[in-house]
Enzyme design. Structure first.
Site, PDB file in Angstrom:
ATOM      1  N   HIS A 190      -2.580 -10.235  11.815  1.00 49.07           N
ATOM      2  CA  HIS A 190      -2.065  -8.929  11.404  1.00 49.07           C
ATOM      3  C   HIS A 190      -1.941  -8.112  12.693  1.00 49.07           C
ATOM      4  CE1 HIS A 190      -1.572  -5.001   9.807  1.00 49.07           C
ATOM      5  NE2 HIS A 190      -2.738  -4.588  10.280  1.00 49.07           N
TER       6      HIS A 190
ATOM      7  N   GLU B  63       0.839  -1.196   0.000  1.00 50.76           N
ATOM      8  CA  GLU B  63       0.000   0.000   0.000  1.00 50.76           C
ATOM      9  C   GLU B  63       0.876   1.250   0.000  1.00 50.76           C
ATOM     10  OE1 GLU B  63      -1.754   1.347   3.725  1.00 50.76           O
ATOM     11  OE2 GLU B  63      -1.459  -0.672   4.534  1.00 50.76           O
TER      12      GLU B  63
ATOM     13  N   CYS C 254      -3.380  -3.283   4.472  1.00 45.76           N
ATOM     14  CA  CYS C 254      -2.485  -4.354   4.924  1.00 45.76           C
ATOM     15  C   CYS C 254      -2.860  -5.722   4.363  1.00 45.76           C
ATOM     16  CB  CYS C 254      -2.479  -4.415   6.447  1.00 45.76           C
ATOM     17  SG  CYS C 254      -2.146  -2.827   7.202  1.00 45.76           S
TER      18      CYS C 254
HETATM   19  N1  ACO Z   1      -0.002   3.115  30.874  1.00 49.59           N
HETATM   20  C1  ACO Z   1      -0.575   1.994  30.391  1.00 49.59           C
HETATM   21  N2  ACO Z   1      -1.552   1.997  29.460  1.00 49.59           N
HETATM   22  C2  ACO Z   1      -1.969   3.187  28.994  1.00 49.59           C
HETATM   23  C3  ACO Z   1      -1.411   4.400  29.454  1.00 49.59           C
HETATM   24  C4  ACO Z   1      -0.390   4.333  30.439  1.00 49.59           C
HETATM   25  N3  ACO Z   1       0.198   5.426  30.903  1.00 49.59           N
HETATM   26  N4  ACO Z   1      -2.020   5.406  28.797  1.00 49.59           N
HETATM   27  C5  ACO Z   1      -2.921   4.842  27.971  1.00 49.59           C
HETATM   28  N5  ACO Z   1      -2.899   3.504  28.089  1.00 49.59           N
HETATM   29  C6  ACO Z   1      -3.678   2.522  27.358  1.00 49.59           C
HETATM   30  C7  ACO Z   1      -5.100   2.926  27.133  1.00 49.59           C
HETATM   31  O1  ACO Z   1      -5.913   2.599  28.233  1.00 49.59           O
HETATM   32  C8  ACO Z   1      -5.444   2.115  25.901  1.00 49.59           C
HETATM   33  O2  ACO Z   1      -5.737   0.806  26.286  1.00 49.59           O
HETATM   34  P1  ACO Z   1      -7.006   0.042  25.667  1.00 49.59           P
HETATM   35  O3  ACO Z   1      -6.732  -0.068  24.183  1.00 49.59           O
HETATM   36  O4  ACO Z   1      -7.015  -1.251  26.351  1.00 49.59           O
HETATM   37  O5  ACO Z   1      -8.179   0.917  25.916  1.00 49.59           O
HETATM   38  C9  ACO Z   1      -4.143   2.080  25.124  1.00 49.59           C
HETATM   39  O6  ACO Z   1      -3.119   2.439  26.050  1.00 49.59           O
HETATM   40  C10 ACO Z   1      -4.080   3.072  23.986  1.00 49.59           C
HETATM   41  O7  ACO Z   1      -4.469   4.316  24.515  1.00 49.59           O
HETATM   42  P2  ACO Z   1      -5.581   5.185  23.773  1.00 49.59           P
HETATM   43  O8  ACO Z   1      -5.809   6.428  24.536  1.00 49.59           O
HETATM   44  O9  ACO Z   1      -6.771   4.344  23.434  1.00 49.59           O
HETATM   45  O10 ACO Z   1      -4.760   5.484  22.447  1.00 49.59           O
HETATM   46  P3  ACO Z   1      -5.109   6.486  21.325  1.00 49.59           P
HETATM   47  O11 ACO Z   1      -6.557   6.553  21.096  1.00 49.59           O
HETATM   48  O12 ACO Z   1      -4.389   7.730  21.599  1.00 49.59           O
HETATM   49  O13 ACO Z   1      -4.424   5.742  20.054  1.00 49.59           O
HETATM   50  C11 ACO Z   1      -4.782   4.060  18.354  1.00 49.59           C
HETATM   51  C12 ACO Z   1      -4.492   4.346  19.829  1.00 49.59           C
HETATM   52  C13 ACO Z   1      -6.231   4.428  18.041  1.00 49.59           C
HETATM   53  C14 ACO Z   1      -4.568   2.584  18.079  1.00 49.59           C
HETATM   54  C15 ACO Z   1      -3.826   4.923  17.471  1.00 49.59           C
HETATM   55  O14 ACO Z   1      -2.507   4.597  17.777  1.00 49.59           O
HETATM   56  C16 ACO Z   1      -4.069   4.707  15.977  1.00 49.59           C
HETATM   57  O15 ACO Z   1      -4.953   5.337  15.396  1.00 49.59           O
HETATM   58  N6  ACO Z   1      -3.245   3.854  15.308  1.00 49.59           N
HETATM   59  C17 ACO Z   1      -3.375   3.600  13.867  1.00 49.59           C
HETATM   60  C18 ACO Z   1      -4.610   2.812  13.516  1.00 49.59           C
HETATM   61  C19 ACO Z   1      -4.502   1.335  13.842  1.00 49.59           C
HETATM   62  O16 ACO Z   1      -3.441   0.797  14.066  1.00 49.59           O
HETATM   63  N7  ACO Z   1      -5.676   0.623  13.809  1.00 49.59           N
HETATM   64  C20 ACO Z   1      -5.722  -0.808  14.007  1.00 49.59           C
HETATM   65  C21 ACO Z   1      -6.270  -1.611  12.838  1.00 49.59           C
HETATM   66  S1  ACO Z   1      -5.990  -0.914  11.239  1.00 49.59           S
HETATM   67  C22 ACO Z   1      -4.295  -1.007  10.852  1.00 49.59           C
HETATM   68  O17 ACO Z   1      -3.693  -2.024  10.907  1.00 49.59           O
HETATM   69  C23 ACO Z   1      -3.637   0.206  10.419  1.00 49.59           C
END
Ligand code: ACO
Length: 520
Positions: A264, A95, A129
């Site tokens: 994945h 991609e 992906c």
């Molecule tokens: N200590 C431990 N854990 C923590 C802490 C901390 N200090 N702070 C946050 N966390 C945890 C949260 O509770 C959360 O846990 P959960 O998922 O069990 O709820 C996790 O860390 C992530 O924190 P969020 O606040 O939910 O993270 P955010 O929303 O900022 O970003 C996300 C996460 C959405 C995955 C982002 O990184 C993203 O958009 N990534 C790209 C998209 C992606 O990978 N999607 C997946 C499928 S598609 C693909 O493969 C591209």
């Protein structure tokens, strides 16, 4: 080389079609996720514990999708001692699009020039992906079809996964895999056992052709991923149950029927949640009341939940993560080595998970196991399929060869250079500013690249790209250089005459090389 092909290939139905060899390439530099948490000013543990990531590989402006794929293909051919004329199909899943017309596959054809082999089907396949898996299916289908001419198929999946600054950035990564497909394979695709789910969603997509970054709805992408997993698992189980019933076996298919389950991996925590989700699926579909009490002790309270209501249900998630902890350790944890250490590679991600398993288990531990493989690509497209590992684990067997070829994976990961988040951020800025520039000579040094890595030498005024290769130790110390300010210790690739390694056009004269590098 494993998997000798029959002389009269068209006269027989190929047996045990699957993965014969697998090579993986990742960048020689990474950023540490603990350091990145500090640099990004987020709470300690967010990336490392919350997402489950330790290190993230990244590329300088010296590497692009063509160079990643050139590297992994040549590494596979050399390490497997394969001749370029034994490939009859070459597929690329990616991609990382740098040209809307010219395929990466055609760039890779330069590696085949010395062999004279141009009779090679296949081009590029794209859907986030999932493109790598679509390419793998094309290759398997070709070998199992009337079009097959008895030669191997080679699938390349490669991507540079980069995000704009913000919460998605720590879920990047980069890398490529090359997968040799043929009969008599140690990892056999189970015929007819694919559960697929495809649907329209704007969860992650790349509408801006001038940017490497996707538009991401993180939460929606997680929901799409988990819903696709539910649907694929359900279809897969129905298919295998139907097969078992024909054989007189009335058992339910459960997670226990997989020796390993790999996914994945956008980030490791999502994979752990996904394994728990398969247990939730088993629990909700279990008809057997006694088994339900025995196997799912303590989970009775969740008997009436609906899958589609639980994507972000903390209680369900917590209970099933706990209940599946041991299954995770046995069946999935080892597969996360690449993901944890290098990040999301996009199309190669799930094959990085496979490489991680092959690198850490012995042929004896793997023999006869069924490996469940879940591939997901945003947009979205997903399949859960299974590989059956051959029973033959004897020294010198095809299984022994494929595991041995990957046994240095951990040491290769450990040999990378750690780069500070500041330099990583500067590097990302440089990629942003120079992406799609013409008349561009990359600025980054090539000294730190792994030996045998192809790299970008220049982009000319017509967007034509020229590449050179870091020499291998046995290529001889011919310090030819390519005349670039930052490439002092680098040679253009000069193949050893004894090995007759195919090569790209000489780059001493970049103009000449660029012309033979393919004008649109
Ligand atoms: N200590 C431990 N854990 C923590 C802490 C901390 N200090 N702070 C946050 N966390 C945890 C949260 O509770 C959360 O846990 P959960 O998922 O069990 O709820 C996790 O860390 C992530 O924190 P969020 O606040 O939910 O993270 P955010 O929303 O900022 O970003 C996300 C996460 C959405 C995955 C982002 O990184 C993203 O958009 N990534 C790209 C998209 C992606 O990978 N999607 C997946 C499928 S598609 C693909 O493969 C591209």
């Amino acid at each position: 080389m494993p998997g000798s092909l029959p002389l009269n290939a068209e006269a027989c139905w190929p047996k045990d079609v699957g993965i014969v060899a697998l090579e993986i390439y990742f960048p020689s530099q990474y950023v540490d996720q603990v350091e990145l948490e500090k640099f990004d000013g987020v709470d300690a543990g967010k990336y490392t514990v919350g997402l489950g990531q330790a290190k993230m590989g990244f590329c300088s402006d010296r590497e692009d999708i063509n160079s990643l794929c050139l590297t992994v293909v040549q590494n596979l051919m050399e390490r497997s001692n394969l001749s370029y004329d034994c490939i009859g199909r070459l597929e690329v899943g990616t991609e990382t699009i740098i040209d809307k017309s010219k395929s990466v596959k055609t760039v890779l054809m330069q590696l085949f020039e010395d062999s004279g082999n141009t009779d090679i089907e296949g081009v590029d396949t794209t859907n986030a992906c999932y493109g790598g898996t679509a390419a793998v299916f094309n290759a398997i289908n070709w070998v199992e079809s009337s079009s097959w001419d008895g030669r191997y198929a080679l699938v390349v999946a490669g991507d540079i996964a980069v995000y704009a600054t913000g919460n998605a950035r720590p879920t990047g990564g980069a890398g490529a895999v090359a997968i040799l497909i043929g009969p008599n394979a140690p990892l056999i695709f189970e015929r007819g056992l694919r559960g697929t789910h495809m649907q329209h969603a704007y969860d992650f997509y790349k509408p801006d052709m001038m940017s490497e970054y996707p538009v991401v709805d993180g939460k929606l992408s997680i929901q799409c991923y988990l819903s696709a997993l539910d649907r694929c698992y359900s279809v897969y189980r129905n298919k295998i149950r139907a097969r078992w019933q024909k054989e007189g076996n009335d058992s339910d298919f459960t997670l226990n029927d997989f020796g390993f389950v790999i996914f994945h991996s956008p980030y490791c925590k999502l994979v752990q949640k996904s394994l728990a989700r398969l247990l939730l699926n088993d629990f909700l579909s279990s008809q057997n009341k006694d088994m339900k009490t025995e196997l799912f002790n303590g989970l009775e309270a969740f008997g009436d939940v609906k899958l589609e209501d639980t994507y972000f249900d903390r209680d369900v998630e917590k209970a099933f993560m706990k209940a599946s902890a041991e299954l995770f350790n046995q069946k999935t944890k080892a597969s996360l080595l690449m993901s944890n250490q290098n990040g999301n590679m996009y199309t190669p991600s799930v094959y990085g998970s496979l490489a991680s398993v092959l690198a850490q288990y012995s042929p004896q531990q793997l023999a006869g196991q069924r490996i469940g493989v879940f591939s997901y690509g945003s947009g979205f497209a997903a399949t859960l399929y299974s590989l059956k590992v051959t029973q033959d684990a004897t020294p010198g067997s095809s299984l022994d060869k494929i595991t041995s070829s990957l046994c240095d994976l951990e040491s290769r990961l450990d040999s990378r250079t750690c780069i500070s988040p500041e330099v990583f951020a500067e590097n990302m800025k440089l990629r942003e500013e120079t992406h799609h520039l013409v008349n561009y000579i990359p600025q980054s040094s090539v000294d730190g690249l792994f030996e045998g890595t192809w790299y970008l030498v220049r982009v000319d005024e017509k967007h034509r790209r020229t590449y050179a290769r870091r020499p291998l130790p046995n290529d001889g110390a011919l310090d030819a250089g390519v005349g670039l300010a930052h490439a002092s210790k680098t040679n253009e690739h000069i193949p050893s005459p004894a090995k007759k390694v195919p090569r790209l056009p000489a780059t001493a004269d970049p103009e000449a090389a660029a012309i033979s590098n393919g004008e649109h």
